[in-house]
Design a protein around this motif. Sequence first.
Motif, mmCIF file in Angstrom:
data_model
loop_
_atom_site.group_PDB
_atom_site.id
_atom_site.type_symbol
_atom_site.label_atom_id
_atom_site.label_comp_id
_atom_site.label_asym_id
_atom_site.label_seq_id
_atom_site.Cartn_x
_atom_site.Cartn_y
_atom_site.Cartn_z
ATOM 1 N N ALA A 1 -6.943 -9.671 3.978
ATOM 2 C CA ALA A 1 -8.058 -9.773 4.432
ATOM 3 C C ALA A 1 -8.797 -8.368 4.924
ATOM 4 C CB ALA A 1 -8.416 -11.129 5.497
ATOM 5 N N LEU A 2 -10.024 -8.268 5.096
ATOM 6 C CA LEU A 2 -10.554 -7.031 5.727
ATOM 7 C C LEU A 2 -10.240 -7.070 7.165
ATOM 8 C CD1 LEU A 2 -14.377 -7.036 4.422
ATOM 9 C CD2 LEU A 2 -12.081 -6.339 3.238
ATOM 10 N N GLY A 3 -9.715 -5.849 7.619
ATOM 11 C CA GLY A 3 -9.244 -5.836 8.960
ATOM 12 C C GLY A 3 -7.515 -5.695 9.109
ATOM 13 N N THR A 4 -7.141 -6.320 8.113
ATOM 14 C CA THR A 4 -5.681 -6.403 8.027
ATOM 15 C C THR A 4 -5.146 -4.986 7.991
ATOM 16 O OG1 THR A 4 -5.881 -8.648 6.949
ATOM 17 C CG2 THR A 4 -3.851 -7.378 6.904
ATOM 18 N N ARG A 5 -3.878 -4.830 8.877
ATOM 19 C CA ARG A 5 -3.260 -3.543 8.972
ATOM 20 C C ARG A 5 -2.214 -3.840 7.868
ATOM 21 N NH1 ARG A 5 -0.995 0.087 13.725
ATOM 22 N NH2 ARG A 5 0.306 1.577 12.431
ATOM 23 N N VAL A 6 -1.936 -3.142 6.811
ATOM 24 C CA VAL A 6 -0.800 -2.983 5.701
ATOM 25 C C VAL A 6 0.116 -1.859 6.103
ATOM 26 C CG1 VAL A 6 -2.130 -4.435 4.363
ATOM 27 C CG2 VAL A 6 -2.373 -1.851 4.139
ATOM 28 N N ASP A 7 1.437 -2.164 5.650
ATOM 29 C CA ASP A 7 2.387 -1.322 6.079
ATOM 30 C C ASP A 7 3.417 -1.618 5.133
ATOM 31 O OD1 ASP A 7 3.631 -3.296 7.362
ATOM 32 O OD2 ASP A 7 2.995 -2.506 9.277
ATOM 33 N N ALA A 8 4.857 -1.305 5.569
ATOM 34 C CA ALA A 8 6.024 -1.424 4.545
ATOM 35 C C ALA A 8 6.349 -2.804 4.566
ATOM 36 C CB ALA A 8 7.094 -0.391 4.987
ATOM 37 N N ALA B 1 0.823 -1.201 0.006
ATOM 38 C CA ALA B 1 -0.231 -0.053 0.077
ATOM 39 C C ALA B 1 0.756 1.375 0.013
ATOM 40 C CB ALA B 1 -1.004 0.001 1.266
ATOM 41 N N PRO B 2 0.312 2.161 -0.644
ATOM 42 C CA PRO B 2 1.189 3.398 -0.496
ATOM 43 C C PRO B 2 1.245 4.225 0.655
ATOM 44 C CG PRO B 2 -1.078 4.041 -1.307
ATOM 45 C CD PRO B 2 -1.073 2.480 -1.138
ATOM 46 N N HIS B 3 0.617 3.687 1.957
ATOM 47 C CA HIS B 3 0.957 4.483 3.009
ATOM 48 C C HIS B 3 0.176 3.276 4.200
ATOM 49 C CE1 HIS B 3 -3.538 4.961 3.058
ATOM 50 N NE2 HIS B 3 -3.197 5.531 2.084
ATOM 51 N N ASP B 4 0.564 3.290 5.300
ATOM 52 C CA ASP B 4 0.136 2.493 6.405
ATOM 53 C C ASP B 4 -1.389 2.625 6.582
ATOM 54 O OD1 ASP B 4 2.822 2.093 7.024
ATOM 55 O OD2 ASP B 4 2.735 2.734 9.123
ATOM 56 N N ALA B 5 -2.105 1.581 6.680
ATOM 57 C CA ALA B 5 -3.496 1.725 6.649
ATOM 58 C C ALA B 5 -4.109 0.244 7.059
ATOM 59 C CB ALA B 5 -3.882 2.028 5.206
ATOM 60 N N ILE B 6 -5.543 0.313 7.357
ATOM 61 C CA ILE B 6 -6.129 -1.020 7.472
ATOM 62 C C ILE B 6 -7.038 -1.209 6.291
ATOM 63 C CG2 ILE B 6 -8.119 -2.067 8.867
ATOM 64 C CD1 ILE B 6 -6.616 -0.962 11.258
ATOM 65 N N VAL B 7 -7.063 -2.542 5.898
ATOM 66 C CA VAL B 7 -7.933 -2.861 4.685
ATOM 67 C C VAL B 7 -9.344 -2.794 5.308
ATOM 68 C CG1 VAL B 7 -8.588 -4.344 3.110
ATOM 69 C CG2 VAL B 7 -6.157 -4.182 3.766
ATOM 70 N N ILE B 8 -10.200 -1.965 4.606
ATOM 71 C CA ILE B 8 -11.632 -1.857 5.126
ATOM 72 C C ILE B 8 -12.547 -2.433 4.049
ATOM 73 C CG2 ILE B 8 -11.185 -0.207 6.761
ATOM 74 C CD1 ILE B 8 -12.517 1.831 4.839
ATOM 75 N N ASN C 1 -6.664 6.117 8.939
ATOM 76 C CA ASN C 1 -7.021 6.253 10.410
ATOM 77 C C ASN C 1 -7.285 4.989 10.972
ATOM 78 O OD1 ASN C 1 -8.389 6.926 12.827
ATOM 79 N ND2 ASN C 1 -9.240 8.845 12.034
ATOM 80 N N ILE C 2 -5.911 4.613 11.553
ATOM 81 C CA ILE C 2 -5.655 3.271 12.166
ATOM 82 C C ILE C 2 -6.767 3.041 13.325
ATOM 83 C CG2 ILE C 2 -4.420 1.496 13.378
ATOM 84 C CD1 ILE C 2 -3.523 2.176 10.553
ATOM 85 N N ALA D 1 -10.371 2.530 11.951
ATOM 86 C CA ALA D 1 -10.574 1.458 11.093
ATOM 87 C C ALA D 1 -10.490 0.272 11.699
ATOM 88 C CB ALA D 1 -9.495 1.451 9.851
ATOM 89 N N SER D 2 -9.856 0.653 13.047
ATOM 90 C CA SER D 2 -9.556 -0.680 13.880
ATOM 91 C C SER D 2 -11.057 -1.220 14.569
ATOM 92 C CB SER D 2 -8.900 -0.583 15.294
ATOM 93 O OG SER D 2 -7.578 -0.434 14.472
ATOM 94 N N GLY D 3 -12.038 -0.564 14.390
ATOM 95 C CA GLY D 3 -13.389 -0.890 14.852
ATOM 96 C C GLY D 3 -14.147 -1.401 13.772
#
Length: 460
Positions: A387-394, A344-351, A425-426, A429-431
Motif C-alpha cells: 500500500a501507499l506509505g509501505t516501506r519495502v526492502d529485502a 524492489a531494487p532498493h530500500d524505499a517507500i511506496v509513494i 529518501n525514507i 517519503a515517510s511524510g
Amino acid sequence: MLIQDILAAKRDGEPLEEAQIRRFIEAVADGEVGDEQIGAFTMATYLRGMSLDETVALTAATRDSGRVLDHGALALPGPVLDKHSTGGVGDPVSLILGPWLAACGAHVPMISGRGLGHTGGTLDKLEAIPGYNVTPDRATFERLLKSPGVAIVGQSGDLAPADKRLYAVRDVTATVASMPLIVASILGKKLAESLDALVMDVKIGNGAFLADDVQTRALATTIADVARRAGTPTSVLLTDMNQTLATSAGNALEVRECLDIMTGKRDSGRLLDLTRELAVQMLLAGRLAASRDAATERLDRALGNGEVSERFCAMVRGLGGPTDLIERLDDHLGHAPIVRDLYAPHDAIVIGQDVKALGMAVVALGGGRRRAGDTIDPRVGLDRIAALGTRVDATTPLVRIHAASEADADGIAARLLEAFVLDANIARASGLTVPPLIQEVMLDPSVAASTPSPHAGATS
C-alpha cells in the motif's frame, strides 16, 4: 413516430421528448431497429449530449425495456437495498456487503457484472467458487432473496434487455464514454430491481473507470440526480482508487480475502473500512438504523457473531456451490502453481501505484479477459500488494505473484515494477499524505435530513 425522425432530431441537437426516447428504446428491445440505427443514436448522443430530463427519460425507458422485479408477492419483512460500484482493482466489496446487509435485516437482489478492461468483475470472482451459478432461475433467485436475504447474480435476459444491445454497439463505435449513456446503462439495470434505496460507490483516481477527476465528479452528481428523479432514493460515495482497495487482485485471491474478513481472520484494512461505510449508509437509507452509531453497532455485532459468513455460505449453497466452502477452502479454490515474491531494487517507500497497470497485470496473467469469450484462470493474480506509505526492502516485497507458469511470472515482473512509484529518501517519503479512502459523500436528501455525514465535503 418514425425512428429516422428521432435520429435526425438528436443529430441536429434538438432535445428529445420522453415519448421519442421511449419509442426508440422499445424498438431496440424488440429488435425493430438494426445495429446501424443504434450506432447512429449512440454517436449522436455522444456528440450532442443529453439534458438531465432526457437522461432521466433514457434511464427509465431502459429500466422498463424488460421485466421490472416485483417483490410484493414475497412479502419481504425488510427493505430492498443494493449498491453499485463503477469498478476498480481489488474491489470485492459486494461479496461482503451483500450478506452483511442481509444479516442486518435487508434484502439484497444484487445484479452484478463481469470484469471490464482493467477492473475486476463480481461474477468472475464468484465463479472462482466451484459450482456457483450466476444465472439461476427466477424461483431460486426469489427464494434466496427471501432467505438468506441476498442473491448476487448476473443480469437475466429479460432485465433491461435494451441495455445489452446498446452497450454492444457502444463498445464497437467508440461511444462508451458518453455521460447519459453511462448513467442509463448503470441505472437502467439497478432500478429494475425495484429498490427501496441505492448507494453508489463511484471510484476516483488513476484506477477509476473515468481517469479524469472532473468527469468522475460529474458522473457521481448525474447518477444521484437521475436515480432520485426516477424514483429511487440514492446516495453516492466518491472513493479512492489511487491504490488497490484490497491487498489482493485476482478472483480466488479476492474471495479468500473476503472470507478472512467475514470469519474474523482479518479485522482491518481499506476493504473492510469501505465496506463498513457503505453498509452504514445503506442501513440508514433503508431505515434499519436510526443513527450512524446504531448502524455501526448492528453491523459489528453481525460480523462478530459469524452471521455474515453464514449468510454468504447459504447463498453459495443455494446457487450450487459447495456446502463446506470455509471448511475446505483450499480444496475448493485451489492455488496457482507458481507463487513468487517481487522485491524492489532498493530500500524505499511506496509513494504511488499505477492501479490500472496492476489490473492489466492480472489480465495478462490470465485472471481477466482481453476479449469477450476468453477463459479466466481464477487462481492467478496478485496479493500482498504494498500500500501507499509501505516501506519495502529485502524482506518486505512489493507484491506476491500467483501465476500459471514460470514464464508468466517472469513476463509480468518488469511490468509490475513499473506499476509502483518508489522513493529511496525514507525520511522524506515517510511524510507522504495518502489520499483519503472516502473523498466525498453525497447523501440522498431523505437521509441527509436526519443523519449528518462525518466526512468532510459531504453534500446533499
